[in-house]
Design a protein around this motif. Structure first.
Motif, PDB file in Angstrom:
ATOM      1  N   TYR A  58       0.793  -1.205  -0.045  1.00 18.18           N
ATOM      2  CA  TYR A  58      -0.008   0.075  -0.050  1.00 18.18           C
ATOM      3  C   TYR A  58       0.911   1.368  -0.084  1.00 18.18           C
ATOM      4  O   TYR A  58       1.992   1.145   0.247  1.00 18.18           O
ATOM      5  CB  TYR A  58      -1.035   0.067   1.278  1.00 18.18           C
ATOM      6  N   ARG A  59       0.242   2.457  -0.276  1.00 15.22           N
ATOM      7  CA  ARG A  59       0.864   3.822  -0.110  1.00 15.22           C
ATOM      8  C   ARG A  59       1.494   3.947   1.186  1.00 15.22           C
ATOM      9  O   ARG A  59       2.799   4.623   1.406  1.00 15.22           O
ATOM     10  CB  ARG A  59      -0.037   4.886  -0.637  1.00 15.22           C
ATOM     11  N   ASP A  60       0.883   3.475   2.215  1.00 12.84           N
ATOM     12  CA  ASP A  60       1.256   3.648   3.539  1.00 12.84           C
ATOM     13  C   ASP A  60       1.668   2.625   4.188  1.00 12.84           C
ATOM     14  O   ASP A  60       1.533   2.386   5.586  1.00 12.84           O
ATOM     15  CB  ASP A  60       0.102   4.351   4.403  1.00 12.84           C
ATOM     16  N   GLY A  61       1.941   1.414   3.637  1.00 14.75           N
ATOM     17  CA  GLY A  61       2.301   0.247   4.319  1.00 14.75           C
ATOM     18  C   GLY A  61       2.478  -0.881   3.543  1.00 14.75           C
ATOM     19  O   GLY A  61       2.229  -1.113   2.333  1.00 14.75           O
ATOM     20  N   PRO A  62       3.120  -2.179   4.202  1.00 17.05           N
ATOM     21  CA  PRO A  62       3.223  -3.186   3.456  1.00 17.05           C
ATOM     22  C   PRO A  62       1.622  -3.880   2.964  1.00 17.05           C
ATOM     23  O   PRO A  62       0.840  -3.874   3.653  1.00 17.05           O
ATOM     24  CB  PRO A  62       3.987  -4.461   4.285  1.00 17.05           C
ATOM     25  N   TRP A  63       1.760  -5.066   2.167  1.00 14.47           N
ATOM     26  CA  TRP A  63       0.600  -5.688   1.711  1.00 14.47           C
ATOM     27  C   TRP A  63       0.165  -6.341   3.002  1.00 14.47           C
ATOM     28  O   TRP A  63       0.675  -6.990   4.026  1.00 14.47           O
ATOM     29  CB  TRP A  63       1.149  -6.766   0.751  1.00 14.47           C
ATOM     30  N   GLN A 327      -9.565  -5.661  -9.287  1.00 17.51           N
ATOM     31  CA  GLN A 327      -8.699  -6.766  -9.453  1.00 17.51           C
ATOM     32  C   GLN A 327      -7.335  -6.729  -9.031  1.00 17.51           C
ATOM     33  O   GLN A 327      -6.529  -7.728  -8.468  1.00 17.51           O
ATOM     34  CB  GLN A 327      -8.895  -7.680 -10.439  1.00 17.51           C
ATOM     35  N   SER A 328      -6.798  -5.428  -9.358  1.00 15.78           N
ATOM     36  CA  SER A 328      -5.369  -5.207  -9.183  1.00 15.78           C
ATOM     37  C   SER A 328      -4.873  -4.904  -7.917  1.00 15.78           C
ATOM     38  O   SER A 328      -5.499  -4.031  -7.176  1.00 15.78           O
ATOM     39  CB  SER A 328      -4.982  -4.117 -10.142  1.00 15.78           C
ATOM     40  N   LEU A 329      -3.971  -5.605  -7.352  1.00 16.06           N
ATOM     41  CA  LEU A 329      -3.528  -5.585  -5.898  1.00 16.06           C
ATOM     42  C   LEU A 329      -2.415  -4.465  -5.660  1.00 16.06           C
ATOM     43  O   LEU A 329      -1.792  -4.058  -6.808  1.00 16.06           O
ATOM     44  CB  LEU A 329      -3.007  -6.589  -5.222  1.00 16.06           C
ATOM     45  N   PRO A 330      -2.587  -3.500  -4.702  1.00 17.09           N
ATOM     46  CA  PRO A 330      -3.677  -3.467  -3.612  1.00 17.09           C
ATOM     47  C   PRO A 330      -4.658  -2.827  -4.194  1.00 17.09           C
ATOM     48  O   PRO A 330      -4.777  -1.960  -5.150  1.00 17.09           O
ATOM     49  CB  PRO A 330      -2.872  -2.649  -2.630  1.00 17.09           C
ATOM     50  N   VAL A 331      -5.862  -3.175  -3.588  1.00 13.25           N
ATOM     51  CA  VAL A 331      -7.218  -2.388  -4.265  1.00 13.25           C
ATOM     52  C   VAL A 331      -7.750  -1.503  -3.533  1.00 13.25           C
ATOM     53  O   VAL A 331      -7.715  -1.529  -2.179  1.00 13.25           O
ATOM     54  CB  VAL A 331      -8.199  -3.780  -4.220  1.00 13.25           C
ATOM     55  N   ASP A 332      -8.160  -0.385  -4.073  1.00 10.92           N
ATOM     56  CA  ASP A 332      -8.954   0.624  -3.511  1.00 10.92           C
ATOM     57  C   ASP A 332     -10.488   0.095  -3.670  1.00 10.92           C
ATOM     58  O   ASP A 332     -10.961   0.425  -4.801  1.00 10.92           O
ATOM     59  CB  ASP A 332      -8.693   2.026  -4.260  1.00 10.92           C
ATOM     60  N   TRP A 333     -11.110  -0.241  -2.755  1.00 13.07           N
ATOM     61  CA  TRP A 333     -12.474  -0.991  -3.039  1.00 13.07           C
ATOM     62  C   TRP A 333     -13.319   0.326  -2.821  1.00 13.07           C
ATOM     63  O   TRP A 333     -14.658  -0.035  -3.341  1.00 13.07           O
ATOM     64  CB  TRP A 333     -12.891  -1.767  -1.726  1.00 13.07           C
ATOM     65  N   ARG A 334     -13.202   1.533  -2.513  1.00  3.53           N
ATOM     66  CA  ARG A 334     -14.008   2.572  -2.952  1.00  3.53           C
ATOM     67  C   ARG A 334     -14.692   2.844  -4.386  1.00  3.53           C
ATOM     68  O   ARG A 334     -13.926   2.428  -5.423  1.00  3.53           O
ATOM     69  CB  ARG A 334     -13.668   3.815  -2.160  1.00  3.53           C
ATOM     70  N   ILE A 335     -15.758   3.464  -4.590  1.00  8.62           N
ATOM     71  CA  ILE A 335     -16.188   3.709  -5.875  1.00  8.62           C
ATOM     72  C   ILE A 335     -15.485   5.054  -6.014  1.00  8.62           C
ATOM     73  O   ILE A 335     -16.202   6.224  -5.985  1.00  8.62           O
ATOM     74  CB  ILE A 335     -17.819   3.824  -5.866  1.00  8.62           C
ATOM     75  N   GLY A 336     -14.275   5.197  -6.636  1.00  4.27           N
ATOM     76  CA  GLY A 336     -13.608   6.490  -6.650  1.00  4.27           C
ATOM     77  C   GLY A 336     -13.043   6.851  -7.964  1.00  4.27           C
ATOM     78  O   GLY A 336     -12.673   7.882  -8.191  1.00  4.27           O
TER      79      GLY A 336
END
Length: 355
Positions: A58-63, A327-336
């Motif tokens: 993630y931008r702010d930490g590990p998977w 589907q692409s990790l890491p996922v931002d699950w919001r509707i953004g």
């Protein structure tokens, strides 16, 4: 699990004994009984390969697999409010790059002998709990082509089916549709029993294994497998399945993958219904990466016209941002992202949203 039960009546999907989107029509098209869904294949995924795991940071930490599932669950009410009733997961995930020939990661809920891993089962339990409370359906895939190399042999494949079925019925998972394999007519599977000529054996195995063990109208799990293309060698799958799962991402226009071909969707549906093995089961796409939601004709609308549900498949393309892709990790699950907003906006227009 006690709030949500999925069942089938003719060519309609029912939730708690009532057709989905009951009484709903959109532009003179019947919506009642359809299942609109989104491919969220990696919602409970983890990567055990230390050489690739770091790529998903993630931008702010590990998977973090638990964070991934938690954030997915937190997003589910928003999906539901837009009219989404189905989410599609897979116990062997899906390519985090969308389409990739080389897949070195180790993403699989099964040990080499087919034993179901406890950590994956726990993440799935959390998803089932939240979707059950929200009145949503989980379409759970067991096998994903490239990842089947992690299973030792055919015995391991059969054990994976049995262990998954046993775990699901023990959980009382009544909001479940089981997809044995993703695109079983693809050439990427490592065990012939999962491929189209023999996959009906696993569909029937799961049906028999769960028979009489669930408090649902069918008394067992409802089972199918997804297909790239409905062809003559798929009649066994059509005949054995409780529901049909065509895919629209390979229905391309003359310009290739990025070009939509709504008439190709119409032709697919005609071929499915003209199969001698078809007996009136519900049909819904659970993977399609052609969008054009702003156009007068597109894959989604062609599916609706042909009385089939449709599934949104979104992965992050080259140079896109974290907000893009489910589907692409890491996922931002919001509707953004613009693409996600376009899909969910059109879905709410068609279905009327949560109501």
């Amino acid at each position: 699990m006690s709030d949500t039960t999925v069942s089938i009546q003719g060519d309609q999907i029912l939730i708690n004994g009532r057709p989905t989107y009951e009484g709903r029509h959109w532009k003179d098209q019947k919506i009642q009984g359809l299942l609109f869904n989104s491919r969220m294949a990696n919602a409970i995924a983890d990567d055990e390969n230390p050489s690739t795991r770091g790529v998903w940071a993630y931008r702010d930490g590990p998977w973090d697999a638990n964070r991934n599932t938690r954030e997915f669950c937190e997003a589910l009410p928003e999906y539901r409010a837009h009219g989404l009733l189905g989410v599609c997961l897979n116990l062997q995930g899906g390519s985090p790059h969308g389409y990739s020939q080389i897949q070195p990661w180790t993403i699989s809920a099964f040990e080499a002998d087919g034993t179901l891993k406890a950590a994956w089962a726990e993440r799935l339990r959390r998803v089932l709990e939240v979707t059950d409370r929200l009145g949503m359906v989980v379409v759970l895939g067991l096998f994903y082509g490239p990842a089947t190399r992690h299973l030792a042999d055919e015995q391991a494949v059969r054990r994976a089916v049995d262990q998954s079925v046993d775990w699901l019925v023990t959980q009382g998972a009544r909001n479940m549709l089981l997809e044995i394999g993703n695109e079983i007519d693809h050439t990427v599977y490592h065990h012939r029993i999962i491929e189209a000529p023999r996959c009906h054996e696993l569909i029937e195995q799961a049906q028999r294994r769960s028979e009489g063990r669930l408090d649902t109208p069918a008394g067992r799990l409802l089972v199918g497998a997804s297909l790239l293309k409905p062809r003559t060698d798929a009649h066994n799958i059509i005949g054995a399945s409780d529901f049909l799962l065509p895919h629209g991402n390979h229905v391309n226009g003359l310009a290739g993958r990025e070009q939509s071909n709504p008439d190709g969707i119409r032709l697919q549906l005609l071929r499915l219904r003209n199969s001698p093995a078809y007996r009136g089961q519900p049909i819904f796409y659970n993977e399609d990466d052609h969008f054009d939601f702003e156009h007068e004709d597109n894959h989604l609308l062609a599916a609706v016209e042909g009385y089939a549900g449709w599934g949104y498949f979104d992965y992050r393309r080259s140079r896109e941002k974290l907000e893009d892709g489910f589907q692409s990790l890491p996922v931002d699950w919001r509707i953004g992202s613009a693409r996600k907003k376009a899909f969910f906006g059109k879905l709410k227009e068609i279905t009327g949203g949560a109501a």
